[in-house]
Design a protein around this motif. Structure first.
Motif, short mmCIF file in Angstrom:
data_model
loop_
_atom_site.label_atom_id
_atom_site.label_comp_id
_atom_site.label_asym_id
_atom_site.label_seq_id
_atom_site.Cartn_x
_atom_site.Cartn_y
_atom_site.Cartn_z
N SER A 289 0.83 -1.19 0.00
CA SER A 289 0.00 0.00 0.00
C SER A 289 0.87 1.25 0.00
CB SER A 289 -0.91 0.00 1.23
OG SER A 289 -1.63 1.19 1.32
N ILE A 290 0.54 2.16 -0.88
CA ILE A 290 1.26 3.44 -0.99
C ILE A 290 0.26 4.56 -0.73
CG2 ILE A 290 2.60 4.94 -2.47
CD1 ILE A 290 3.45 2.50 -4.07
N LYS A 291 0.58 5.41 0.24
CA LYS A 291 -0.22 6.60 0.51
C LYS A 291 0.73 7.79 0.54
CE LYS A 291 -3.77 4.25 3.22
NZ LYS A 291 -4.48 4.18 4.50
N GLY A 292 0.33 8.85 -0.10
CA GLY A 292 1.24 9.98 -0.16
C GLY A 292 0.54 11.31 -0.32
N THR A 293 1.40 12.38 -0.42
CA THR A 293 0.89 13.74 -0.57
C THR A 293 1.66 14.40 -1.71
OG1 THR A 293 0.52 13.84 1.81
CG2 THR A 293 0.47 15.92 0.62
N SER A 294 0.91 15.07 -2.59
CA SER A 294 1.54 15.76 -3.72
C SER A 294 2.08 17.11 -3.27
CB SER A 294 0.52 15.93 -4.85
OG SER A 294 -0.52 16.81 -4.44
N ARG A 295 2.84 17.78 -4.17
CA ARG A 295 3.40 19.10 -3.86
C ARG A 295 2.29 20.12 -3.61
NH1 ARG A 295 8.79 18.35 -2.71
NH2 ARG A 295 9.75 16.98 -4.29
N GLY A 296 1.15 19.87 -4.21
CA GLY A 296 0.03 20.81 -4.00
C GLY A 296 -0.81 20.48 -2.76
N GLY A 297 -0.41 19.52 -1.97
CA GLY A 297 -1.12 19.17 -0.73
C GLY A 297 -2.25 18.17 -0.91
N GLN A 298 -2.36 17.56 -2.10
CA GLN A 298 -3.44 16.59 -2.35
C GLN A 298 -2.99 15.20 -1.92
OE1 GLN A 298 -4.48 16.20 -6.46
NE2 GLN A 298 -6.22 14.81 -6.07
N ALA A 299 -3.87 14.50 -1.13
CA ALA A 299 -3.58 13.13 -0.70
C ALA A 299 -3.97 12.17 -1.80
CB ALA A 299 -4.33 12.82 0.58
N PHE A 300 -3.20 11.09 -1.89
CA PHE A 300 -3.51 10.08 -2.89
C PHE A 300 -3.08 8.73 -2.34
CE2 PHE A 300 0.85 11.30 -3.65
CZ PHE A 300 1.50 10.09 -3.85
N GLU A 301 -3.47 7.67 -3.06
CA GLU A 301 -3.07 6.32 -2.68
C GLU A 301 -2.89 5.50 -3.95
OE1 GLU A 301 -7.43 4.27 -1.91
OE2 GLU A 301 -6.23 4.93 -0.20
N SER A 302 -2.07 4.45 -3.80
CA SER A 302 -1.81 3.57 -4.92
C SER A 302 -1.38 2.20 -4.37
CB SER A 302 -0.72 4.15 -5.83
OG SER A 302 -0.55 3.32 -6.97
N VAL A 303 -1.16 1.26 -5.28
CA VAL A 303 -0.79 -0.09 -4.89
C VAL A 303 0.53 -0.43 -5.57
CG1 VAL A 303 -1.41 -2.52 -4.91
CG2 VAL A 303 -3.17 -0.77 -4.59
N LEU A 304 1.48 -0.97 -4.79
CA LEU A 304 2.81 -1.30 -5.30
C LEU A 304 2.82 -2.69 -5.90
CD1 LEU A 304 5.89 -0.80 -5.50
CD2 LEU A 304 6.06 -1.79 -3.18
N PRO A 305 3.17 -2.85 -7.20
CA PRO A 305 3.33 -4.18 -7.76
C PRO A 305 4.50 -4.90 -7.11
CG PRO A 305 3.11 -2.52 -9.49
CD PRO A 305 3.32 -1.79 -8.21
N ALA A 306 4.39 -6.19 -6.96
CA ALA A 306 5.42 -6.96 -6.25
C ALA A 306 6.73 -7.02 -7.01
CB ALA A 306 4.90 -8.36 -5.98
N PHE A 307 6.70 -6.79 -8.35
CA PHE A 307 7.91 -7.00 -9.15
C PHE A 307 8.79 -5.75 -9.28
CE2 PHE A 307 6.23 -4.64 -12.68
CZ PHE A 307 4.86 -4.85 -12.65
#
Length: 645
Positions: A54-72
């Motif tokens: 699981s990837i959760k982060g914040t952009s330079r503009g302050g927007q929160a986002f999330e993504s999923v890390l592939p195992a490879f």
């Protein structure tokens, strides 16, 4: 209360889990992995937190986002560091084996809990007798000797039945008096009688007089969907009774479980028959249940199993019949003690005017009279209210809001006058009590006949007279409206006349041609004839045609006889019609005036607003002829409400 709260809480939890599973996840801030990498390489990502995949982060503009890390992808960390992205790592939460097992089994546990709670509700587990698997326990309600206040003084109108059961009370009080002489009290007493005659009340009085515990249960409480449950309840009931002996077990409507075995399609119901077998053993088997007396009540003794009625089980049958005139007076006096009754109320007079009433009917009569008095804001119940209540029960409630045209009222007046005149002039017919063209129930008008004395049978001449009076209304319409002007109002009269004629020929053996022989086996409807659908396979076609011919000949003969009576008394028919149009209701005194050729006197209470009703002299049964309302979907109208025969 707590049990219901837990049940609804469990149901709510299940629904929340289902809705949560079905509710779609908000993916408005979810980036694909490709979008995430492009954003990193373009310098748009400020920081990320990586936990497992699981990837959760914040952009330079302050927007929160999330993504999923592939195992490879093993180059992610280098790319993040090169593009000056702050990387934060989280230790993945580790669940124990028990937690994982609990989460996996939670839905199954919830389903089992809901099932157990529903089983507890369906099988009466809330009674406090052992939880959801206690449905094999007896449902009999125990009343201690201090809880039963009913005595023989509260039971009236069945003196013979009380005499039959008084020795039960003496045995329960002094068993040694009978045992020292080798006598045995009956193990069971079967009370037989029509509904409302006081069978249950008499059983309570026995327990109240003997001052012993009283178990009360209905026959339907033994029968369940599982084979063997009813038998288990019978065993449990007798086990409880042994602990309270001497005592009384009262089984109401025993025909629900005591019907003859091996009858019906498929040989009967296994569960009911197993229950009956256990009851037979408990009442008279190897094990002796001394001090337990079983009292049962039914209005269908003909369907009970013979083994249930043999000596040693239900040794006695106590018939609790409809009260006679003296019994009705005693019952009325018992119920009148509970209401403030005026001095002008004569219980003997009311008893003579309520033939065929059961104890429950008389209790209802007193109650209706009290309601009439309350509506009139009176402090006491007078004779006027009792007359109104009696008319309401016998003839039905008045439909004062129903609007009838003058022509319809005139037709009804002719119809009811025809009944009254024919009934008055044929031999061995009950005297006319009252004639009314006020709509009551489903009837547009009513003619009532009440007998003068107790009557337990009817003669051949009386039956023919009844058929004649039933046709009087239809014939009066023919004489005044013509053949094509008759209405559907005589449908109930025709039905009853035909039933009389069928029984006359097929049951009562009064036909000279067919003789004293039974041609009917249907206890309720009688022989239906060759075209009536009755299953009379033992009758030949010739016999069936002879029966139909005899019935038609009898009806035609009575019809012609009634026609001649009304033709000869056409002037009285017109005079009675005029009286009904003026007064709407006339009594026996006015009918006497009309039949003597004089103008009828006004009804009692006419003009003073009292609406009084005449006194009644009658004892045993009530006959009522009525003009029915036409049905909306058929040309045959239904029977009027409150009819008594």
């Amino acid at each position: 209360m707590a049990k219901n709260f837990v049940l609804w809480a469990v149901i709510a939890a299940v629904l929340m889990m289902v809705f949560q599973g079905l509710n779609p996840v908000d993916r408005s801030n979810s980036w694909s992995y490709s979008e995430f990498m492009k954003a990193v390489e373009s310098g748009q990502v400020e920081s990320v937190t990586i936990s497992g995949q699981s990837i959760k982060g914040t952009s330079r503009g302050g927007q929160a986002f999330e993504s999923v890390l592939p195992a490879f992808d093993d180059k992610l960390m280098d790319t993040l560091l090169v593009n000056d992205v702050e990387v934060i790592g989280e230790k993945p939460e580790k669940q124990s084996f028990l937690s994982q097992l609990l989460l996996a089994s939670l839905p199954i546990l919830i389903i089992i809990a809901v099932f157990m709670l529903f089983m507890r509700q369906m099988q009466g587990g809330g009674s406090g007798r052992g939880g959801p698997m206690a449905f094999g326990k007896s449902k009999a309600k125990l009343l201690s000797e201090d809880q039963i206040k009913t005595t023989f003084g509260d039971v009236a109108g069945c003196d013979e039945a009380k005499e039959d059961v008084k020795e039960l009370v003496e045995f329960l009080r002094e068993p040694g008096k009978y045992q020292k002489l080798g006598g045995k009290i009956p193990r069971g007493v079967l009370m037989v009688g029509q509904p409302g005659t006081g069978k249950t009340l008499l059983a309570k009085a026995i327990a109240g007089e003997a001052r012993v515990p009283f178990f009360s249960i209905s026959g339907s409480d033994f029968v369940e969907m599982f084979v063997g449950v009813g038998a288990s309840r019978v065993r449990d009931m007798f086990e409880q009774a042994k602990k309270q002996a001497p005592c009384i077990i009262f089984i109401d409507e025993i025909d629900a479980v005591g019907r003859s075995r091996g009858v019906g399609i498929g040989g009967g119901n296994d569960e009911r028959e197993q229950t009956l077998n256990q009851l037979l053993v408990e009442m008279d088997g190897f094990e002796v249940n001394d001090g337990i007396i079983v009292i049962a009540a039914t209005n269908r003794p003909d369907v009970l199993d013979p083994a249930l009625l043999r000596p040693g089980r239900f040794d006695r049958q106590v018939v609790v019949g409809l009260p006679d005139i003296r019994g009705r007076e005693q019952i009325l006096q018992v119920h009148m003690k509970k209401a403030p009754v005026s001095d002008d109320v004569n219980a003997s007079l009311i008893a003579r005017g309520t033939p065929g009433f059961s104890g429950a009917d008389l209790a209802n009569l007193v109650n209706e009279a009290a309601l009439f008095a309350a509506r009139a804001n009176r402090s006491e119940v007078t004779m006027e209210e009792f007359e109104k209540a009696k008319d309401k029960i016998l003839m039905g409630a008045e439909r004062k809001t129903m609007v009838m045209s003058e022509k319809e009222k005139e037709n009804t007046a002719y119809h009811e006058a025809g009944h009254a005149i024919v009934g008055r002039l044929v031999p061995e017919h009950d005297p006319v009590y009252k004639v009314s063209i006020i709509p009551r129930g489903r009837a547009l008008g009513v003619t009532m006949f009440l007998p003068e004395e107790d009557r337990h049978s009817i003669s051949k001449r009386g039956i023919e007279s009844n058929i004649c009076s039933l046709y009087g209304g239809r014939i009066a319409e023919e004489l005044t409206l013509g053949k094509d002007g008759v209405t559907t109002g005589a449908s109930n009269d025709i039905e009853r006349a035909t039933k009389y004629a069928r029984n006359y020929v097929t049951k009562w053996g009064l036909s000279d041609k067919l003789g004293a022989q039974l041609y009917s086996e249907d206890e309720q409807n009688g022989y239906l004839g060759s075209s009536g659908g009755g299953q009379m396979a033992h009758l030949s076609d010739d016999t069936a045609r002879s029966i139909d011919s005899e019935v038609k000949e009898l009806l035609d003969r009575c019809y012609q006889r009634a026609t001649q009576i009304l033709v000869d008394n056409r002037d009285k028919l017109e005079m009675m019609k005029d009286a009904l149009m003026e007064y709407e209701t006339i009594d026996s005194d006015q009918i006497d005036d009309i039949m003597s050729g004089t103008k009828p006197r006004p009804p009692k209470g006419w003009g003073d607003g009292s609406g009084g009703s005449p006194a009644v002299s009658a004892d045993d049964s009530v006959e009522k002829e009525s003009r029915d309302m036409a049905s909306d979907d058929d040309d045959v109208a239904g029977e009027p409400a409150g009819e008594r025969q």
